[in-house]
Write an enzyme that holds these catalytic residues in place. Structure first.
Site, mmCIF file in Angstrom:
data_model
loop_
_atom_site.group_PDB
_atom_site.id
_atom_site.type_symbol
_atom_site.label_atom_id
_atom_site.label_comp_id
_atom_site.label_asym_id
_atom_site.label_seq_id
_atom_site.Cartn_x
_atom_site.Cartn_y
_atom_site.Cartn_z
ATOM 1 N N ARG A 1 0.917 3.804 1.658
ATOM 2 C CA ARG A 1 1.325 4.345 2.964
ATOM 3 C C ARG A 1 2.594 3.675 3.483
ATOM 4 O O ARG A 1 3.211 4.166 4.423
ATOM 5 C CB ARG A 1 0.192 4.191 3.972
ATOM 6 C CG ARG A 1 -0.233 2.763 4.257
ATOM 7 C CD ARG A 1 -1.410 2.729 5.236
ATOM 8 N NE ARG A 1 -1.881 1.362 5.491
ATOM 9 C CZ ARG A 1 -2.778 0.734 4.753
ATOM 10 N NH1 ARG A 1 -3.289 1.350 3.688
ATOM 11 N NH2 ARG A 1 -3.172 -0.492 5.043
ATOM 12 N N TYR A 2 2.963 2.544 2.875
ATOM 13 C CA TYR A 2 4.159 1.829 3.327
ATOM 14 C C TYR A 2 5.378 2.100 2.446
ATOM 15 O O TYR A 2 6.507 2.003 2.913
ATOM 16 C CB TYR A 2 3.898 0.325 3.349
ATOM 17 C CG TYR A 2 2.793 -0.090 4.291
ATOM 18 C CD1 TYR A 2 2.883 0.164 5.656
ATOM 19 C CD2 TYR A 2 1.657 -0.734 3.809
ATOM 20 C CE1 TYR A 2 1.866 -0.214 6.519
ATOM 21 C CE2 TYR A 2 0.630 -1.123 4.665
ATOM 22 C CZ TYR A 2 0.743 -0.853 6.019
ATOM 23 O OH TYR A 2 -0.264 -1.225 6.875
ATOM 24 N N THR A 3 5.172 2.375 1.181
ATOM 25 C CA THR A 3 6.307 2.531 0.266
ATOM 26 C C THR A 3 6.754 3.983 0.186
ATOM 27 O O THR A 3 6.011 4.904 0.519
ATOM 28 C CB THR A 3 5.946 2.034 -1.140
ATOM 29 O OG1 THR A 3 4.845 2.810 -1.638
ATOM 30 C CG2 THR A 3 5.549 0.567 -1.112
ATOM 31 N N ALA B 1 0.840 -1.202 0.000
ATOM 32 C CA ALA B 1 0.000 0.000 0.000
ATOM 33 C C ALA B 1 0.871 1.248 0.000
ATOM 34 O O ALA B 1 1.997 1.247 0.514
ATOM 35 C CB ALA B 1 -0.924 -0.010 1.213
#
Length: 846
Positions: A131-133, A129
């Site tokens: 928001r993580y990368t 997602a």
């Protein structure tokens, strides 16, 4: 209700608020507007920078956020939010998916986004997602955005007119062809393959200085697609098509290696797969084909891929030819795919199919435009700076008077006007003088102003020369391309296999090797490499060559190439054809498979003769039956044989076909008889006949039980080899056999005794070949003919193979020695000769 409201409603209803229109025209107009919106604003790349709007907005959004390659990574969600809020008011997932693809090394040949984190895999795994990368622009993206702040491209309002965005990027990096593009619009689609940057730059530089360069010339630099997943391209036909027309189909095949294992097993190792192929799906497809038995011969399938690269291991079963198995996989899976090229891009906001030269020329024209706009921008800026510095120099040269003027002025406006009048200064120059700091009045600063003015004048002169001199502009662009090549150029990844046909034929990957085809009396066939039989001295006992059923015997064998045609002649006088490699590979002791599994013979039809052939265009087929009838037919009559066979000869009752050989048409024919006699006559005394002809008498028999046992032509050699059923034989100079008439009884070729048994074969040889013999029990011996002595006609020969009392020699075959890598094994008493009479006694039987 208020009366005024009622009146307003009536007035509104009386007005025409619904426009009448033809539904056909309205649909046509609305659909065209929608189609053009999709084409221009979504699906097709701009020909100048190779980007669709969403790609351009992602790159420009990251650039305006300061996320260049030398800055820290930022959360992908931040970039997506920035792009969506300012430039691309669509789904956040569409923006993120675009950004993810630009960060995948297996999707883009030259990545435009430098991603940090899980951005998916070649197995089809989704990226984490947003928001993580994290992400930022790659180094090469800087070349696409270089000089965008120097009025090099036009800007337009964004969707709500709150921001401005570029309609195209400067893109010194030739992105359209370097990274390619794909997209589906309304009624059209684009699919442009990626290419090698260094090759592209070579072609662009050539076109820069040779405006009339042909596509053939450009091909010297640009070889074809260069995919991020490498793989191999088969042939250049498809490349030539799309280079010239903008459309074509390129066949791409996985790169494979074959590792030999013990026990006749192999590993097929796939190290590169075609572009856009999902590796996990590919492996699942192979597993499915094995499970449903559509492909046989696979013992194990493993995915050993890691950070070093792809490694798919396909372990074969014993005795499976890995090349054939690999070819089956090419046919049935995405190990081989076709990349359909459609070089469709927007040119002046209109979709157009571009050939190679047109695509390169658009890039060149764009770079000329960028350079001119950049130069004009810098020239304007330099002139403005020079104008200011000239005023400052005037002020420093008259510093005392300037200071006095300023001191005596009522205010700034009065000081400005006085300076403008007194020194003929412009408004900007006067303002700059008034804004000067006191430190600028020092001698060093005054000297620096003089130097700065000189530099600016030199710069202005240089910039004006660039605008006036096209050769100078070509040199600048060429130097910039060299810089790009030095920074980002690399070796080609995709190998182009010139001359290979993309049409898969099983035979293409089958190695050419010499093999032995054995046939039993029951029609069982098998194929074995000649290397399976080691060379022995004559007189050896041999090795087991074929197991047979109790009521079956080995009847014949031939030596041929795996790429030869095998012609099977039957007792019905018909001929059937297959390729030699289609006979299943067996071991030395296997029984083979029934011929009916390979050719469409009838239940009671039996194989009588085998012939290997590679050329049907010239020469003749010479036939001999066991009862001595002969005929010859043009070889071209057999160039086309259907699966259900073809009539080759008409046979009489109680007669059967013995053998068929290929002749040139002007040779001598040698026919051996089981009683030990031989007939020699000119081939052309037998006229050419049709396939259905019965033939003419070639030899008359001395005894009622005689039959033909040998058929040779003079091109086969100068020595006549005679072999008997008890395993003895000899070679005799063919000139010892005088010419006879067709239909004669012949002359003695070997002295037949109880120790020799009946003669089973006569064959012309050169003497340097090897002899392959098979016994009635399936035992095979391979012997150099050099060990067989040359003797006279009326002799009994020497021992060739050791047989037991119940065993007889069944068939022999001759083959040329191409490579002698066999071990020699000793034999028992190899020099034993049988008793003989004088070889020169003439016992001709006419």
């Amino acid at each position: 209700m208020n009366p005024n409201d009622k009146n307003n409603i009536k007035e509104l209803l009386n007005k025409t608020v619904v426009k009448e229109a033809s539904i056909t025209k309205e649909l046509e107009t609305s659909f065209m507007e929608y189609a053009m919106s999709v084409i221009v604003s979504r699906a097709l790349p701009e020909s100048r920078d190779g980007l669709k709007p969403v790609h351009r907005r992602v790159l420009y959004g990251a650039y305006t956020s300061g996320l260049t390659h030398d800055k820290p990574y930022r959360k992908s969600a931040q970039i997506v939010g920035h792009v969506m809020g300012k430039y691309h008011p669509h789904s956040d997932s569409a923006i993120y998916e675009t950004m993810v693809r630009m960060a995948q090394p297996f999707s883009l040949r030259y990545m435009l986004i430098d991603g940090h984190g899980n951005f998916g895999s070649i197995d089809g795994d989704s990226a984490a997602a947003m928001r993580y990368t994290e992400a930022r622009l790659s180094k090469i993206s800087a070349e696409m955005l270089r000089n965008i702040d120097k009025d090099t491209v036009d800007f337009v309002d964004n969707y709500d007119a709150s921001e401005q965005e570029p309609i195209v990027l400067p893109s010194l990096f030739p992105n359209l062809l370097a990274n390619g593009s794909s997209g589906i619009a309304v009624g059209m689609a684009t699919n442009i393959p990626p290419h090698n940057l260094s090759e592209l730059i070579g072609g662009i530089k050539h076109l820069l200085v040779n405006e009339n360069a042909t596509i053939e010339e450009l091909k010297e630099f640009i070889k074809g697609p260069d995919f991020p997943t490498a793989a191999e391209i088969l042939g250049e036909t498809g490349i030539n098509e799309y280079f010239n027309t903008g459309r074509g189909s390129v066949s791409v095949r996985a790169k494979s290696e074959i590792e030999e294992l013990a026990n006749n097993k192999s590993n097929i190792v796939i190290t590169q797969i075609p572009y856009m192929v999902n590796k996990a799906n590919l492996i699942n497809k192979i597993a499915e084909l094995v499970k449903t038995e559509q492909i046989q011969g696979i013992a194990d399938l493993r995915d050993e891929s890691n950070r070093e690269g792809i490694r798919i291991v396909i372990e074969t079963k014993r005795d499976v030819i890995p090349e054939v198995l690999l070819n089956q996989l090419y046919k049935s899976t995405q190990l081989q795919t076709n990349f359909s090229v459609a070089m469709l891009a927007l040119v002046n906001n209109q979709p157009k199919v571009l050939n190679l030269k047109e695509a390169l020329q658009i890039y060149i024209d764009h770079q000329f435009d960028i350079l001119l706009r950049k130069t004009n921008f810098e020239l304007k800026k330099a002139k403005a700076s020079a104008h200011i510095v000239e005023g400052l120099v005037i002020a420093t040269n008259n510093i005392d008077d300037v200071i006095e003027t300023i001191k005596n002025a009522k205010d700034n406006e009065d000081a400005k006007n006085t300076l403008m009048t007194k020194y003929e200064l412009s408004d900007l120059q006067a303002k700059a003088i008034l804004d000067m700091r006191l430190r600028s009045l020092s001698g060093l600063e005054r000297e620096n102003l003089q130097k700065e003015l000189a530099k600016l004048k030199e710069l202005i002169k240089d910039l004006e020369e660039i605008l006036q001199n096209k050769e100078r502009r070509i040199k600048i662009i060429s130097d910039q391309l060299d810089e790009i090549d030095h920074k980002f150029g690399d070796e080609r990844r995709t190998k182009i296999c010139y001359g290979l046909n993309s049409t898969i034929d099983n035979e293409q990957l089958i190695p050419v090797e010499t093999v032995v085809i054995t046939r039993s009396s029951k029609g069982y066939l098998k194929r074995i490499p000649i290397s399976a039989y080691k060379v022995q001295h004559r007189g050896g006992v041999g090795v087991k060559g074929m197991n047979t059923y109790e009521d079956d015997d080995v009847e014949s064998l031939i030596v041929c190439s795996t790429h030869s045609d095998l012609l099977f002649f039957t007792n019905y006088g018909k001929v059937y054809r297959i390729r030699a490699h289609q006979v299943p590979l067996g071991s030395r002791i296997s029984k083979g498979i029934p011929a009916i599994n390979l050719i469409s013979i009838e239940k009671d039809e039996k194989l009588m003769s085998l012939l290997s052939i590679n050329d049907y265009d010239s020469g003749y087929f010479f036939f001999s039956t066991k009862k001595g009838l002969v005929k010859r037919v043009k070889a071209s009559e057999f160039s086309r044989i259907q699966n259900n066979g073809k009539i080759a000869i008409k046979l009489t009752e109680n007669d059967s076909l013995f053998k068929v050989i290929k002749t040139a048409g002007d040779e001598e024919i040698y026919i051996g008889v089981s009683s030990g006699l031989l007939v020699r006559f000119k081939e052309d005394v037998v006229r050419s006949m049709g396939r259905t002809a019965q033939g003419v008498i070639g030899v008359k028999f001395k005894n009622p039980n005689d039959e033909v046992i040998g058929l040779s032509s003079s091109h086969e050699g100068s020595l006549l080899l005679a072999v008997c059923e008890k395993g003895v034989g000899k070679m005799t100079d063919r000139e010892e056999y005088r010419m006879t008439n067709r239909g004669s009884k012949g002359v003695i070729t070997i002295k037949v005794t109880p120790k020799t048994g009946n003669i089973i074969n006569t064959q012309l040889v050169n003497g340097n070949e090897e002899l392959l013999m098979i016994s009635s029990t399936g035992k095979i011996v391979r012997v150099p003919l050099a060990e067989v002595s040359e003797q006279g006609r009326n002799t009994s020969g020497v021992k060739l193979i050791s047989l037991n009392e119940k065993e007889t020699l069944q068939s022999v075959a001759i083959f040329d020695v191409e490579q002698d890598d066999s071990q020699q094994v000793g034999s028992d008493n190899p020099d034993t000769e049988l008793s003989s009479d004088d070889s020169n006694q003439d016992q001709d039987k006419e």
